[in-house]
Scaffold this active site. Structure first.
Site: not given
Length: 313
Positions: A156, A180, A259, A262, A285, A294
């Site tokens: 990110r 995150k 992004h 990414r 994730h 995806y």
């Protein structure tokens, strides 16, 4: 609560605080001064007002998430008996699959950065919009690292600017990334990305020493701002401007942002046969369902090719 217990970013904390403040203003207008009397119908009424102002479902969903978190904290602290926001359904959002540039398009940009087209770069980039021309295109080695890490590692924007020199594990060919919720993970440092970093380091060191900040050579941020201001760390906003400007100057669409690279990482890995759980681990994730987007994206691309090329489509 968000910052300490859930490890949310400063940006998320500010956004939630803003949404809660707006909700409190709404309650005051409705003369609902006792927070304990607020019901789920009042929250639905607030969402209705947001729609009336022209806000999108995504904006309303973000506002509801903030209100839910606030009431969760109020209930935990004993200020309310229960969380009325739990009875309010989240607005159903349309599924927008982002456009992902092809591997050829991304490689074209990366190859152009590797060749360091210094003469043509600034003139083209001035057409790309409101960007800081001294920050953009003035440091080709750094800008190549930005693209190589965003696309080559799938990290990110915030993770990129958070990388410090100590996070680069040369022996293991990996980078320690802070994601995150303050979660850490290792991502592979591929050959091209590693070469780009090695090309950057001597220039970075020279700039730091010239600015009187030689002590940050081995400990400071990998990606620095041009003038070595403050803590020398480049901001996510500057990264966004750099990516957008360079991408546009190389013929990519105007909606390209960090992004996007990414997304391209995950999509291209999947198209080449990478395991979905391996991609999940590299992207950081928490849920596999997030990575499965995806899969939908590649299926969508196949469907588009079919529609455009098959005579019976």
């Amino acid at each position: 609560m968000l910052g300490h217990e859930r490890g949310a970013s400063e940006h998320t904390v500010r956004a939630y605080a803003r949404e809660v403040t707006n909700f409190v203003v709404y309650l005051e207008k409705k003369e609902l001064v006792d927070i304990g009397t607020v019901e789920h119908l009042d929250i639905r009424g607030y969402l209705g007002e947001l729609y009336a102002r022209g806000l999108t479902k995504a904006s309303a969903a973000r506002a509801l998430a903030a209100v839910r978190s606030w009431f969760k904290w109020l209930a935990k602290e004993g200020h309310v008996k229960q969380n009325p926001a739990l009875l309010v359904s989240t607005p159903k959002l349309p599924k927008h699959l982002p456009r992902v540039p092809s591997a050829e398009e991304v490689n074209r940009v990366l190859n152009s950065l590797e060749e360091r087209e210094k003469a043509a770069g600034p003139a083209k980039l001035r057409k790309a919009g409101d960007v800081d021309q001294e920050e953009v295109a003035a440091w080709p080695e750094r800008d190549r690292v930005i693209f190589e890490l965003l696309y080559g590692c799938g990290i990110r924007n915030s993770e990129l600017v958070g990388i410090n020199m100590a996070d680069i594990q040369w022996a293991n060919e990996a980078i320690l990334v802070k994601g995150k919720g303050k979660k850490e993970r290792y991502v592979p440092l591929g050959g091209e990305a590693a070469e780009a970093v090695r090309m950057l380091l001597p220039v970075r060191e020279a700039k730091l020493r010239a600015a009187g900040k030689g002590g940050m050579v081995d400990t400071g941020p990998l990606v620095t701002n041009l003038r070595m201001r403050g803590n020398c760390r480049l901001t996510t906003r500057s990264v966004g401007r750099i990516v957008k400007a360079i991408a546009q100057s190389r013929g990519l669409p105007a909606d390209v942002h960090p992004h996007t690279l990414r997304h391209a990482f995950g999509t291209h890995m999947l198209e080449e046969g990478a395991d979905l759980r391996a991609i999940q681990e590299m992207l950081g994730h928490e849920r596999l369902s997030t990575t499965q987007r995806y899969t939908q994206l590649t299926v969508g691309q196949v469907q588009r090719v079919y529609d455009e090329t098959h005579p019976r489509a």
